[in-house]
Scaffold this motif. Structure first.
Motif, short mmCIF file in Angstrom:
data_model
loop_
_atom_site.label_atom_id
_atom_site.label_comp_id
_atom_site.label_asym_id
_atom_site.label_seq_id
_atom_site.Cartn_x
_atom_site.Cartn_y
_atom_site.Cartn_z
N ALA A 78 13.78 -47.55 -5.63
CA ALA A 78 12.70 -46.71 -5.09
C ALA A 78 12.93 -45.27 -5.52
CB ALA A 78 12.67 -46.81 -3.57
N GLY A 79 11.85 -44.61 -5.92
CA GLY A 79 11.90 -43.20 -6.23
C GLY A 79 12.28 -42.85 -7.66
N LEU A 80 12.50 -43.82 -8.52
CA LEU A 80 12.82 -43.52 -9.92
C LEU A 80 11.55 -43.17 -10.68
CD1 LEU A 80 15.45 -46.26 -10.86
CD2 LEU A 80 15.83 -43.81 -10.62
N ASP A 81 11.62 -42.15 -11.52
CA ASP A 81 10.49 -41.75 -12.35
C ASP A 81 10.69 -42.24 -13.77
OD1 ASP A 81 9.23 -40.33 -10.26
OD2 ASP A 81 10.46 -38.57 -10.65
N ASN A 82 9.58 -42.37 -14.50
CA ASN A 82 9.59 -42.75 -15.92
C ASN A 82 10.18 -44.13 -16.16
OD1 ASN A 82 8.45 -40.25 -16.63
ND2 ASN A 82 10.48 -39.31 -16.64
N VAL A 83 9.90 -45.05 -15.24
CA VAL A 83 10.34 -46.43 -15.39
C VAL A 83 9.17 -47.37 -15.10
CG1 VAL A 83 12.72 -45.92 -14.72
CG2 VAL A 83 11.12 -46.69 -13.00
N HIS A 84 9.26 -48.57 -15.62
CA HIS A 84 8.31 -49.62 -15.23
C HIS A 84 9.03 -50.46 -14.19
CE1 HIS A 84 5.36 -52.80 -15.36
NE2 HIS A 84 6.36 -53.66 -15.48
N LEU A 85 8.49 -50.50 -13.01
CA LEU A 85 9.11 -51.22 -11.90
C LEU A 85 8.29 -52.47 -11.61
CD1 LEU A 85 11.34 -51.16 -9.74
CD2 LEU A 85 9.76 -49.90 -8.28
N GLN A 86 8.94 -53.60 -11.63
CA GLN A 86 8.28 -54.87 -11.34
C GLN A 86 8.96 -55.50 -10.14
OE1 GLN A 86 5.62 -56.43 -13.05
NE2 GLN A 86 5.67 -57.72 -11.25
N SER A 87 8.23 -55.61 -9.03
CA SER A 87 8.79 -56.25 -7.83
C SER A 87 8.57 -57.74 -7.91
CB SER A 87 8.12 -55.71 -6.57
OG SER A 87 8.40 -54.34 -6.43
N LEU A 88 9.61 -58.49 -7.64
CA LEU A 88 9.53 -59.95 -7.65
C LEU A 88 9.71 -60.46 -6.23
CD1 LEU A 88 11.74 -60.64 -10.79
CD2 LEU A 88 9.25 -60.47 -10.68
N HIS A 89 8.86 -61.36 -5.84
CA HIS A 89 8.90 -61.87 -4.47
C HIS A 89 9.05 -63.39 -4.42
CE1 HIS A 89 7.79 -57.88 -3.15
NE2 HIS A 89 6.84 -57.89 -4.06
N HIS A 90 9.07 -64.02 -5.55
CA HIS A 90 9.21 -65.47 -5.63
C HIS A 90 10.57 -65.80 -6.23
CE1 HIS A 90 7.91 -69.64 -5.97
NE2 HIS A 90 8.39 -69.64 -7.18
N VAL A 91 11.28 -66.72 -5.60
CA VAL A 91 12.59 -67.12 -6.10
C VAL A 91 12.38 -68.14 -7.21
CG1 VAL A 91 14.75 -68.27 -5.54
CG2 VAL A 91 13.69 -66.72 -3.89
N HIS A 92 13.00 -67.88 -8.36
CA HIS A 92 12.95 -68.81 -9.50
C HIS A 92 14.34 -69.41 -9.64
CE1 HIS A 92 9.00 -67.44 -10.95
NE2 HIS A 92 9.39 -66.26 -10.49
N ALA A 93 14.40 -70.71 -9.64
CA ALA A 93 15.70 -71.40 -9.76
C ALA A 93 15.55 -72.54 -10.75
CB ALA A 93 16.14 -71.92 -8.40
N SER A 94 16.64 -72.92 -11.37
CA SER A 94 16.61 -74.04 -12.29
C SER A 94 17.60 -75.10 -11.83
CB SER A 94 16.95 -73.58 -13.71
OG SER A 94 18.26 -73.10 -13.74
N LYS A 95 17.29 -76.32 -12.14
CA LYS A 95 18.18 -77.43 -11.84
C LYS A 95 18.97 -77.77 -13.09
CE LYS A 95 15.56 -79.96 -8.39
NZ LYS A 95 14.97 -81.27 -8.09
N ASP A 96 20.17 -78.27 -12.88
CA ASP A 96 20.98 -78.73 -14.04
C ASP A 96 20.45 -80.03 -14.54
OD1 ASP A 96 22.55 -76.54 -13.88
OD2 ASP A 96 24.15 -77.50 -12.73
#
Length: 182
Positions: free
Chosen positions: A164-182
């Motif tokens: 929060a509060g950083l300038d000159n960045v692209h911030l992408q909030s992720l709200h979904h958990v991505h998981a993979s199975k072996d």
């Protein structure tokens, strides 16, 4: 000509092609300036550590990073001590961030062959302290580095808890958990 003789002839032919290439590679190896390479990475790492001290005075209270580089090994030191013996948990985080910063800074030098890409996964907690409370000053030197014209096109991807509060960045909030199975 028997099959064995044909194979032997092909091997000799390939060895004759390899020999001049081996000589050229060996000449290049003998011309490698390990001191200059170590110095360039040292400069980048120490620039990062100085930058975090600028953003949060007193953060890095150790000596400069020194690198001993040879054809067979690399040793990282903080002052005169091996880095992993000299540093505790949080200071190790700063050291490793400095390493990434140093490599990213080298990407502007064509002869260094650094890719201009850095991907860092910040831990949610480090040494018992929530990183979200402190990560901005850790990231800010990277933002300043990437604002340089010479690094146009370089890419930095950092995952973290807040930013929060950083300038000159692209911030992408992720709200979904991505998981993979072996």
């Amino acid at each position: 000509m028997a099959l064995t003789a044909k194979i032997d002839a092909k091997i000799r032919e390939l060895e004759d092609q390899i020999e001049p290439l081996e000589r050229a590679v060996n000449r290049q190896k003998s011309n490698a300036d390990f001191g200059a390479a170590a110095g360039a990475l040292e400069d980048g790492m120490n620039a990062y550590l100085n930058a975090i001290n600028k953003h949060r005075p007193g953060t890095w209270q150790h000596g400069a990073v020194r690198i001993d580089l040879s054809r067979r090994e690399v040793r990282f030191r903080v002052g005169r001590t091996r880095w992993n013996s000299a540093l505790g948990g949080t200071d190790s985080l700063y050291f490793l961030m400095a390493y990434h910063y140093g490599l990213l800074a080298l990407s502007v030098e064509a002869e260094r062959h650094a890719p201009g890409l850095c991907i860092i996964d910040m831990p949610g907690e480090f040494a018992g302290q929530a990183v979200a409370d402190t990560e901005n000053f850790i990231v800010q030197p990277f933002i300043e580095l990437l604002e340089r014209e010479a690094l146009h096109g370089a890419q930095l991807i950092i995952t973290g808890a807040s930013f929060a509060g950083l300038d000159n960045v692209h911030l992408q909030s992720l709200h979904h958990v991505h998981a993979s199975k072996d």
